[in-house]
Design a protein around this motif. Structure first.
Motif, PDB file in Angstrom:
ATOM      1  N   ASN A  11      23.388 -32.050 -55.352  1.00  0.00           N
ATOM      2  CA  ASN A  11      24.319 -32.427 -56.417  1.00  0.00           C
ATOM      3  C   ASN A  11      23.678 -33.226 -57.545  1.00  0.00           C
ATOM      4  N   ARG A  12      22.409 -33.546 -57.387  1.00  0.00           N
ATOM      5  CA  ARG A  12      21.630 -34.247 -58.418  1.00  0.00           C
ATOM      6  C   ARG A  12      22.220 -35.606 -58.793  1.00  0.00           C
ATOM      7  N   PHE A  13      22.543 -36.392 -57.762  1.00  0.00           N
ATOM      8  CA  PHE A  13      22.907 -37.776 -58.024  1.00  0.00           C
ATOM      9  C   PHE A  13      22.272 -38.693 -56.988  1.00  0.00           C
ATOM     10  N   ARG A  14      22.303 -40.000 -57.278  1.00  0.00           N
ATOM     11  CA  ARG A  14      21.535 -40.964 -56.505  1.00  0.00           C
ATOM     12  C   ARG A  14      22.374 -42.001 -55.776  1.00  0.00           C
ATOM     13  N   HIS A  15      23.690 -41.889 -55.881  1.00  0.00           N
ATOM     14  CA  HIS A  15      24.581 -42.875 -55.273  1.00  0.00           C
ATOM     15  C   HIS A  15      25.742 -42.162 -54.585  1.00  0.00           C
ATOM     16  N   LEU A  16      26.048 -42.584 -53.369  1.00  0.00           N
ATOM     17  CA  LEU A  16      27.179 -42.010 -52.641  1.00  0.00           C
ATOM     18  C   LEU A  16      28.060 -43.131 -52.095  1.00  0.00           C
ATOM     19  N   PRO A  17      29.312 -43.171 -52.526  1.00  0.00           N
ATOM     20  CA  PRO A  17      30.245 -44.127 -51.934  1.00  0.00           C
ATOM     21  C   PRO A  17      30.527 -43.737 -50.481  1.00  0.00           C
ATOM     22  N   VAL A  18      30.679 -44.748 -49.636  1.00  0.00           N
ATOM     23  CA  VAL A  18      30.943 -44.532 -48.220  1.00  0.00           C
ATOM     24  C   VAL A  18      32.385 -44.929 -47.939  1.00  0.00           C
ATOM     25  N   VAL A  19      33.149 -43.982 -47.410  1.00  0.00           N
ATOM     26  CA  VAL A  19      34.562 -44.192 -47.130  1.00  0.00           C
ATOM     27  C   VAL A  19      34.797 -43.939 -45.644  1.00  0.00           C
TER      28      VAL A  19
ATOM     29  N   MET B 216      33.633 -43.102 -66.938  1.00  0.00           N
ATOM     30  CA  MET B 216      33.170 -43.048 -65.545  1.00  0.00           C
ATOM     31  C   MET B 216      33.179 -41.607 -65.025  1.00  0.00           C
ATOM     32  N   THR B 217      32.394 -41.388 -64.009  1.00  0.00           N
ATOM     33  CA  THR B 217      32.412 -40.117 -63.302  1.00  0.00           C
ATOM     34  C   THR B 217      33.561 -40.185 -62.302  1.00  0.00           C
ATOM     35  N   GLN B 218      34.428 -39.179 -62.359  1.00  0.00           N
ATOM     36  CA  GLN B 218      35.591 -39.132 -61.468  1.00  0.00           C
ATOM     37  C   GLN B 218      35.399 -38.033 -60.430  1.00  0.00           C
ATOM     38  N   ASN B 219      36.389 -37.804 -59.620  1.00  0.00           N
ATOM     39  CA  ASN B 219      36.330 -36.767 -58.578  1.00  0.00           C
ATOM     40  C   ASN B 219      35.049 -36.891 -57.766  1.00  0.00           C
ATOM     41  N   LEU B 220      34.878 -38.065 -57.189  1.00  0.00           N
ATOM     42  CA  LEU B 220      33.658 -38.388 -56.462  1.00  0.00           C
ATOM     43  C   LEU B 220      33.543 -37.677 -55.132  1.00  0.00           C
ATOM     44  N   LEU B 221      32.330 -37.368 -54.796  1.00  0.00           N
ATOM     45  CA  LEU B 221      31.998 -36.909 -53.464  1.00  0.00           C
ATOM     46  C   LEU B 221      31.683 -38.163 -52.667  1.00  0.00           C
TER      47      LEU B 221
ATOM     48  N   VAL C  96      20.918 -39.688 -42.531  1.00  0.00           N
ATOM     49  CA  VAL C  96      20.065 -39.742 -43.713  1.00  0.00           C
ATOM     50  C   VAL C  96      19.754 -38.331 -44.199  1.00  0.00           C
ATOM     51  N   ASP C  97      19.512 -37.405 -43.281  1.00  0.00           N
ATOM     52  CA  ASP C  97      19.267 -36.017 -43.684  1.00  0.00           C
ATOM     53  C   ASP C  97      20.461 -35.468 -44.459  1.00  0.00           C
ATOM     54  N   ASP C  98      21.668 -35.765 -43.986  1.00  0.00           N
ATOM     55  CA  ASP C  98      22.874 -35.320 -44.682  1.00  0.00           C
ATOM     56  C   ASP C  98      22.912 -35.847 -46.111  1.00  0.00           C
ATOM     57  N   ILE C  99      22.708 -37.160 -46.248  1.00  0.00           N
ATOM     58  CA  ILE C  99      22.856 -37.749 -47.583  1.00  0.00           C
ATOM     59  C   ILE C  99      21.749 -37.307 -48.524  1.00  0.00           C
ATOM     60  N   MET C 100      20.538 -37.134 -48.001  1.00  0.00           N
ATOM     61  CA  MET C 100      19.451 -36.655 -48.868  1.00  0.00           C
ATOM     62  C   MET C 100      19.740 -35.241 -49.346  1.00  0.00           C
TER      63      MET C 100
ATOM     64  N   VAL D  98      34.086 -48.004 -59.426  1.00  0.00           N
ATOM     65  CA  VAL D  98      35.266 -48.337 -60.213  1.00  0.00           C
ATOM     66  C   VAL D  98      36.480 -48.260 -59.301  1.00  0.00           C
ATOM     67  N   LEU D  99      37.198 -49.386 -59.215  1.00  0.00           N
ATOM     68  CA  LEU D  99      38.342 -49.476 -58.314  1.00  0.00           C
ATOM     69  C   LEU D  99      39.602 -49.853 -59.079  1.00  0.00           C
ATOM     70  N   GLU D 100      40.707 -49.267 -58.646  1.00  0.00           N
ATOM     71  CA  GLU D 100      42.048 -49.707 -59.064  1.00  0.00           C
ATOM     72  C   GLU D 100      42.662 -50.296 -57.811  1.00  0.00           C
ATOM     73  N   GLY D 101      42.732 -51.612 -57.745  1.00  0.00           N
ATOM     74  CA  GLY D 101      43.116 -52.259 -56.498  1.00  0.00           C
ATOM     75  C   GLY D 101      42.032 -51.982 -55.483  1.00  0.00           C
ATOM     76  N   GLU D 102      42.394 -51.380 -54.374  1.00  0.00           N
ATOM     77  CA  GLU D 102      41.408 -51.014 -53.358  1.00  0.00           C
ATOM     78  C   GLU D 102      41.059 -49.529 -53.397  1.00  0.00           C
ATOM     79  N   ARG D 103      41.634 -48.805 -54.349  1.00  0.00           N
ATOM     80  CA  ARG D 103      41.431 -47.357 -54.436  1.00  0.00           C
ATOM     81  C   ARG D 103      40.220 -47.021 -55.312  1.00  0.00           C
ATOM     82  N   LEU D 104      39.300 -46.258 -54.762  1.00  0.00           N
ATOM     83  CA  LEU D 104      38.119 -45.811 -55.477  1.00  0.00           C
ATOM     84  C   LEU D 104      38.522 -44.728 -56.473  1.00  0.00           C
ATOM     85  N   VAL D 105      38.265 -44.959 -57.762  1.00  0.00           N
ATOM     86  CA  VAL D 105      38.659 -43.984 -58.779  1.00  0.00           C
ATOM     87  C   VAL D 105      37.470 -43.416 -59.557  1.00  0.00           C
TER      88      VAL D 105
END
Length: 148
Positions: free
Chosen positions: A101-109, A78-83, A91-95, A43-50
């Motif tokens: 944190n029990r989630f399956r998606h990580l935004p990359v910034v 939506m889920t806010q305050n994203l990691l 890959v070890d880090d993300i796994m 979910v984006l507001e302009g180019e900002r991930l919210v």
């Protein structure tokens, strides 16, 4: 131990980042997700991930609460305050992050700019590819030893 980086994973994926705005209806977001065969949308507001909206959000925040997907907006649910992670994570880090944190998606910034999203499926594929390469190298090494 996996040495594959998020940057390498993203290089093998489509550069397109599917996203919605907070004011879009849940129904419209679900249509987009179904058409693209994905289980989460950023979910984006302009180019900002919210935020991020996932199938889990839909099940828990719409269906179980008796809300209407046509009348509810993504911004409400939506889920806010994203990691987020950087392209330099492994890959070890993300796994580890996903498991803890029990989630399956990580935004990359990268330097404050959204550059992609990595899923648990991406991480598993990367680990499997590393294992395939290791097996091939070991098989080649063993075959080389047997022929000398």
């Amino acid at each position: 131990m996996s040495t594959t980086t998020v940057k390498e994973i993203l290089a093998g994926k489509s550069a397109e980042i599917l996203s919605v705005t907070p004011d879009i209806s849940v129904y419209a977001a679900l249509e987009l997700m179904a058409k693209a065969d994905i289980s989460a949308v950023l979910v984006l507001e302009g180019e900002r991930l919210v935020g991020i909206f996932t199938e889990r959000d839909y099940a828990r925040k719409v269906i179980l609460r008796g809300r209407s997907s046509r009348e509810s907006s993504i911004g409400e649910l939506m889920t806010q305050n994203l990691l987020t992670i950087s392209p330099n994570h492994t890959v070890d880090d993300i796994m580890s992050i996903m498991t803890e944190n029990r989630f399956r998606h990580l935004p990359v910034v990268d330097h404050g700019k959204l550059v992609g999203i990595v899923t648990i499926g991406d991480a598993v594929k990367a680990v499997m590819e590393e294992q395939r390469q290791t097996i091939a190298q070991l098989s080649s090494y063993i075959a080389g030893d047997l022929t000398t």
